[in-house]
Design a protein around this motif. Structure first.
Motif, PDB file in Angstrom:
ATOM      1  N   ALA A   1       0.837  -1.205   0.000  1.00  0.00           N
ATOM      2  CA  ALA A   1       0.000   0.000   0.000  1.00  0.00           C
ATOM      3  C   ALA A   1       0.870   1.252   0.000  1.00  0.00           C
ATOM      4  CB  ALA A   1      -0.906   0.002   1.224  1.00  0.00           C
ATOM      5  N   ASP A   2       0.554   2.176  -0.892  1.00  0.00           N
ATOM      6  CA  ASP A   2       1.310   3.418  -1.023  1.00  0.00           C
ATOM      7  C   ASP A   2       0.331   4.572  -1.282  1.00  0.00           C
ATOM      8  OD1 ASP A   2       2.987   5.512  -1.603  1.00  0.00           O
ATOM      9  OD2 ASP A   2       4.123   4.485  -3.172  1.00  0.00           O
ATOM     10  N   PRO A   3      -0.296   5.106  -0.209  1.00  0.00           N
ATOM     11  CA  PRO A   3      -1.274   6.178  -0.409  1.00  0.00           C
ATOM     12  C   PRO A   3      -0.703   7.404  -1.116  1.00  0.00           C
ATOM     13  CG  PRO A   3      -1.484   5.246   1.789  1.00  0.00           C
ATOM     14  CD  PRO A   3      -0.243   4.657   1.197  1.00  0.00           C
ATOM     15  N   GLY A   4       0.566   7.700  -0.905  1.00  0.00           N
ATOM     16  CA  GLY A   4       1.167   8.825  -1.623  1.00  0.00           C
ATOM     17  C   GLY A   4       1.122   8.620  -3.120  1.00  0.00           C
ATOM     18  N   TRP A   5       1.372   7.398  -3.547  1.00  0.00           N
ATOM     19  CA  TRP A   5       1.290   7.077  -4.983  1.00  0.00           C
ATOM     20  C   TRP A   5      -0.150   7.163  -5.473  1.00  0.00           C
ATOM     21  CZ3 TRP A   5       3.923   6.815  -9.277  1.00  0.00           C
ATOM     22  CH2 TRP A   5       3.443   6.075 -10.353  1.00  0.00           C
ATOM     23  N   TRP A   6      -1.094   6.735  -4.649  1.00  0.00           N
ATOM     24  CA  TRP A   6      -2.498   6.842  -5.051  1.00  0.00           C
ATOM     25  C   TRP A   6      -2.878   8.308  -5.288  1.00  0.00           C
ATOM     26  CZ3 TRP A   6      -4.315   3.523  -0.286  1.00  0.00           C
ATOM     27  CH2 TRP A   6      -3.817   2.224  -0.432  1.00  0.00           C
TER      28      TRP A   6
ATOM     29  N   LEU B   1      -0.815  10.721  -6.131  1.00  0.00           N
ATOM     30  CA  LEU B   1      -0.126  11.175  -7.333  1.00  0.00           C
ATOM     31  C   LEU B   1      -0.828  10.708  -8.605  1.00  0.00           C
ATOM     32  CD1 LEU B   1       3.630  10.771  -6.364  1.00  0.00           C
ATOM     33  CD2 LEU B   1       2.476  12.890  -7.002  1.00  0.00           C
ATOM     34  N   THR B   2      -1.315   9.473  -8.627  1.00  0.00           N
ATOM     35  CA  THR B   2      -2.012   9.008  -9.826  1.00  0.00           C
ATOM     36  C   THR B   2      -3.333   9.755 -10.005  1.00  0.00           C
ATOM     37  OG1 THR B   2      -2.955   7.160  -8.554  1.00  0.00           O
ATOM     38  CG2 THR B   2      -0.935   6.737  -9.807  1.00  0.00           C
ATOM     39  N   GLY B   3      -3.979  10.127  -8.877  1.00  0.00           N
ATOM     40  CA  GLY B   3      -5.177  10.957  -8.980  1.00  0.00           C
ATOM     41  C   GLY B   3      -4.867  12.333  -9.542  1.00  0.00           C
ATOM     42  N   LEU B   4      -3.775  12.940  -9.092  1.00  0.00           N
ATOM     43  CA  LEU B   4      -3.364  14.238  -9.617  1.00  0.00           C
ATOM     44  C   LEU B   4      -2.973  14.134 -11.088  1.00  0.00           C
ATOM     45  CD1 LEU B   4      -1.228  15.557  -6.604  1.00  0.00           C
ATOM     46  CD2 LEU B   4      -3.529  16.297  -7.272  1.00  0.00           C
TER      47      LEU B   4
ATOM     48  N   GLY C   1      -4.311  16.084 -14.649  1.00  0.00           N
ATOM     49  CA  GLY C   1      -3.341  16.810 -15.456  1.00  0.00           C
ATOM     50  C   GLY C   1      -2.464  17.743 -14.650  1.00  0.00           C
ATOM     51  N   TRP C   2      -2.442  17.563 -13.316  1.00  0.00           N
ATOM     52  CA  TRP C   2      -1.675  18.474 -12.459  1.00  0.00           C
ATOM     53  C   TRP C   2      -0.251  17.989 -12.203  1.00  0.00           C
ATOM     54  CZ3 TRP C   2      -5.645  20.039  -8.081  1.00  0.00           C
ATOM     55  CH2 TRP C   2      -6.655  20.821  -8.663  1.00  0.00           C
ATOM     56  N   VAL C   3       0.040  16.703 -12.434  1.00  0.00           N
ATOM     57  CA  VAL C   3       1.405  16.192 -12.357  1.00  0.00           C
ATOM     58  C   VAL C   3       1.627  15.276 -13.556  1.00  0.00           C
ATOM     59  CG1 VAL C   3       1.450  16.301  -9.821  1.00  0.00           C
ATOM     60  CG2 VAL C   3       0.822  14.167 -10.947  1.00  0.00           C
ATOM     61  N   TRP C   4       2.886  15.091 -13.903  1.00  0.00           N
ATOM     62  CA  TRP C   4       3.205  14.256 -15.052  1.00  0.00           C
ATOM     63  C   TRP C   4       4.627  13.701 -14.898  1.00  0.00           C
ATOM     64  CZ3 TRP C   4       2.327  19.483 -15.094  1.00  0.00           C
ATOM     65  CH2 TRP C   4       3.418  20.307 -15.357  1.00  0.00           C
ATOM     66  N   ASN C   5       4.989  12.812 -15.838  1.00  0.00           N
ATOM     67  CA  ASN C   5       6.318  12.173 -15.819  1.00  0.00           C
ATOM     68  C   ASN C   5       6.611  11.520 -14.464  1.00  0.00           C
ATOM     69  OD1 ASN C   5       6.750  12.952 -18.459  1.00  0.00           O
ATOM     70  ND2 ASN C   5       8.026  14.719 -17.944  1.00  0.00           N
TER      71      ASN C   5
END
Length: 298
Positions: free
Chosen positions: A264-269, A271-274, A278-282
């Motif tokens: 489990a990695d809520p931080g990654w979850w 980031l994938t939502g962001l 279109g607010w984060v990429w790469n």
């Protein structure tokens, strides 16, 4: 014994990662000591359901969005990209955790990372001391190496006026937050929204670091380094994925810390939502990175 340079920590002739002394850091010690005493003395007096809910909510936002995503994965490792407005918001939230300013956090992280990558390093950088001594060292002291390397942050960090302002005022950033809490919820909100939150966040950060640099399960090891990273599965959710520290040592440039199935990695979850917005990429993952020298499966 020769030392190796890292991206921001440059070795010059004579540098040593082991020779040095631990000294009391008055400002840092009084800051976290004051917050801890206030939390222990006033927390039980001013506890209310609303104050506890505030503590949980603000802790989650500042530790996840701020510390894990903004300071660690973005500012320090550049494991993804974001527009400047979002980067600054995330870094500000990370500063509210109350550990240090953004430039101070980069320096603390990079000096520790540099030391741990050497063949040998000082006990402070390796968390080798017993828990109470290590807690004192990490939260109330600083290590002064006899022959330190050069810390050379890149211009985007060194010359950014917003980061320099946050660095100069990082303790004061709690003031407007505290004023707002008092106006809305009185003393319970002030005590639990600032003092208890800062004390728990900083102490919890030390505790997870202490454990994950000493023992625990490993999916990876790096040959020839002074310190290995270990995982702490029980803390994966409350650390927003940061407890997968063995993975992080293996793939420090990865925005995803829970890289194995079921981790489990809520931080990654988040980031994938962001990314969907279109607010984060790469967003970088292990398959996008070159393996570290000496990296092997355990």
């Amino acid at each position: 014994m020769s030392c190796l340079s890292t991206e921001r920590v440059i070795v010059v002739p004579g540098v040593s990662a082991t020779a040095g002394r631990v000294r009391w850091a008055p400002a840092r010690s009084l800051w976290i000591g004051g917050m801890t005493l206030a939390a222990l003395g006033l927390g039980p007096v001013f506890v209310t359901p609303g104050a506890v809910l505030l503590f949980l909510a603000i802790s989650a936002v500042t530790l996840c969005l701020g510390h894990s995503i903004g300071l660690h994965r973005l500012l320090i490792h550049r494991s993804f990209e974001a527009p400047l407005w979002l980067e600054r918001l995330l870094v500000w939230l990370g500063t509210l955790v109350g550990m240090a300013g953004p430039l101070g956090m980069v320096r603390l992280h990079d000096m520790r990372d540099w030391a741990q990558r050497q063949a040998a390093c000082h006990d402070l950088h390796a968390h080798r001391a017993q828990p109470l001594k290590d807690a004192w060292w990490q939260m109330h002291c600083r290590l002064e190496l006899d022959r330190p390397p050069l810390f050379a942050p890149e211009a985007r960090l060194r010359d950014d006026p917003f980061l320099r302002w946050l660095e100069a005022t990082w303790m004061l950033q709690q003031v407007p937050l505290g004023v707002a809490f008092v106006l809305v919820g009185g003393m319970p909100w002030l005590v639990w929204g600032v003092a208890v939150r800062v004390a728990v966040s900083v102490t919890g950060h030390w505790l997870v670091g202490h454990v994950t640099h000493r023992s625990g399960p490993q999916g990876w090891a790096i040959d020839g380094v002074a310190v290995q990273g270990h995982d702490l599965p029980a803390a994966a959710l409350i650390t927003f994925g940061e407890a997968w520290h063995g993975n992080h040592h293996a793939w420090p440039g990865s925005a995803r810390l829970g890289i194995e199935p079921g981790q489990a990695d809520p931080g990654w979850w988040v980031l994938t939502g962001l990314r969907r917005l279109g607010w984060v990429w790469n967003l970088r993952e292990p398959q996008d990175l070159a393996p570290r020298a000496g990296l092997r499966r355990v």
